[in-house]
Design an enzyme around this catalytic site. Sequence first.
Site, mmCIF file in Angstrom:
data_model
loop_
_atom_site.group_PDB
_atom_site.id
_atom_site.type_symbol
_atom_site.label_atom_id
_atom_site.label_comp_id
_atom_site.label_asym_id
_atom_site.label_seq_id
_atom_site.Cartn_x
_atom_site.Cartn_y
_atom_site.Cartn_z
ATOM 1 N N ASP A 70 0.846 -1.190 0.000
ATOM 2 C CA ASP A 70 0.000 0.000 0.000
ATOM 3 C C ASP A 70 0.887 1.248 0.000
ATOM 4 O O ASP A 70 1.902 1.314 0.696
ATOM 5 C CB ASP A 70 -0.914 -0.010 1.237
ATOM 6 C CG ASP A 70 -2.071 0.974 1.104
ATOM 7 O OD1 ASP A 70 -3.227 0.527 0.981
ATOM 8 O OD2 ASP A 70 -1.804 2.204 1.094
ATOM 9 N N GLY A 114 -15.973 3.459 3.676
ATOM 10 C CA GLY A 114 -14.905 4.349 3.213
ATOM 11 C C GLY A 114 -14.079 3.791 2.071
ATOM 12 O O GLY A 114 -12.916 4.165 1.905
ATOM 13 N N HIS A 122 -10.365 -5.247 -3.223
ATOM 14 C CA HIS A 122 -9.022 -5.444 -2.662
ATOM 15 C C HIS A 122 -9.133 -5.812 -1.197
ATOM 16 O O HIS A 122 -10.079 -5.436 -0.510
ATOM 17 C CB HIS A 122 -8.160 -4.194 -2.841
ATOM 18 C CG HIS A 122 -8.766 -2.932 -2.310
ATOM 19 N ND1 HIS A 122 -9.735 -2.214 -2.992
ATOM 20 C CD2 HIS A 122 -8.555 -2.251 -1.155
ATOM 21 C CE1 HIS A 122 -10.074 -1.162 -2.284
ATOM 22 N NE2 HIS A 122 -9.385 -1.158 -1.161
ATOM 23 N N HIS A 171 -6.972 -5.629 2.293
ATOM 24 C CA HIS A 171 -5.815 -5.099 3.022
ATOM 25 C C HIS A 171 -5.287 -6.217 3.923
ATOM 26 O O HIS A 171 -6.065 -6.792 4.704
ATOM 27 C CB HIS A 171 -6.237 -3.936 3.926
ATOM 28 C CG HIS A 171 -6.799 -2.746 3.199
ATOM 29 N ND1 HIS A 171 -6.067 -1.593 2.972
ATOM 30 C CD2 HIS A 171 -8.027 -2.517 2.666
ATOM 31 C CE1 HIS A 171 -6.817 -0.700 2.338
ATOM 32 N NE2 HIS A 171 -8.019 -1.235 2.137
HETATM 33 P P1 AMP Z 1 -9.764 1.560 0.417
HETATM 34 O O1 AMP Z 1 -9.846 2.846 1.158
HETATM 35 O O2 AMP Z 1 -10.149 0.361 1.226
HETATM 36 O O3 AMP Z 1 -10.478 1.633 -0.920
HETATM 37 O O4 AMP Z 1 -8.228 1.328 0.126
HETATM 38 C C1 AMP Z 1 -7.554 1.840 -0.969
HETATM 39 C C2 AMP Z 1 -6.085 1.753 -0.629
HETATM 40 O O5 AMP Z 1 -5.349 1.873 -1.825
HETATM 41 C C3 AMP Z 1 -5.573 2.854 0.314
HETATM 42 O O6 AMP Z 1 -5.037 2.249 1.479
HETATM 43 C C4 AMP Z 1 -4.519 3.577 -0.523
HETATM 44 O O7 AMP Z 1 -3.402 3.972 0.249
HETATM 45 C C5 AMP Z 1 -4.153 2.528 -1.545
HETATM 46 N N1 AMP Z 1 -3.637 3.015 -2.810
HETATM 47 C C6 AMP Z 1 -4.200 3.948 -3.625
HETATM 48 N N2 AMP Z 1 -3.463 4.103 -4.736
HETATM 49 C C7 AMP Z 1 -2.424 3.235 -4.638
HETATM 50 C C8 AMP Z 1 -1.306 2.918 -5.473
HETATM 51 N N3 AMP Z 1 -1.119 3.526 -6.650
HETATM 52 N N4 AMP Z 1 -0.424 1.986 -5.038
HETATM 53 C C9 AMP Z 1 -0.614 1.384 -3.834
HETATM 54 N N5 AMP Z 1 -1.643 1.630 -3.021
HETATM 55 C C10 AMP Z 1 -2.525 2.545 -3.403
#
Ligand code: AMP
Length: 114
Positions: free
Chosen positions: A30, A93, A100, A102
């Site tokens: 991330d 959120g 995805h 986490h």
């Molecule tokens: P969510 O809020 O559950 O949709 O998580 C989206 C996650 O994607 C967040 O933790 C961001 O930090 C991560 N994120 C967004 N763009 C990128 C990227 N280009 N590379 C890696 N992580 C990303």
Amino acid sequence: MADCIFCKIVNGEIPSNKVYEDDNVLAFKDLNPQMPVHILVIPKKHIESIIDLKEEDEKLVGKVFTAINKIANDIGVDKEGFRVISNCGQDAGQTVKHLHFHVLAGKKMSEKIV
Ligand code: AMP
Ligand code: ZN
């Protein structure tokens, strides 16, 4: 999907720090880690969220979890443990509309929501 950041990571248009890849699943660090270990595990196929899963995606979701198992073993958090979270929709959120998971690890988690 054209406008999806994670699809762009899958096809190499946007760079990522990959930790695992197979035919169906990709995992990368991330960009904004919330824990010492913060990895995102995604199906390569564009599916918006858990609520958009179809019956035909059942096997794919299984493959995502098999990948999580492998990653946890590879990075050595299998003993200490880790947490898997998938934010789905507005109230949770979710910011990136590509399914995805986490994977969070690397320190004792004191706050538990559930
Ligand atoms: P969510 O809020 O559950 O949709 O998580 C989206 C996650 O994607 C967040 O933790 C961001 O930090 C991560 N994120 C967004 N763009 C990128 C990227 N280009 N590379 C890696 N992580 C990303
Ligand atoms: Zn996508």
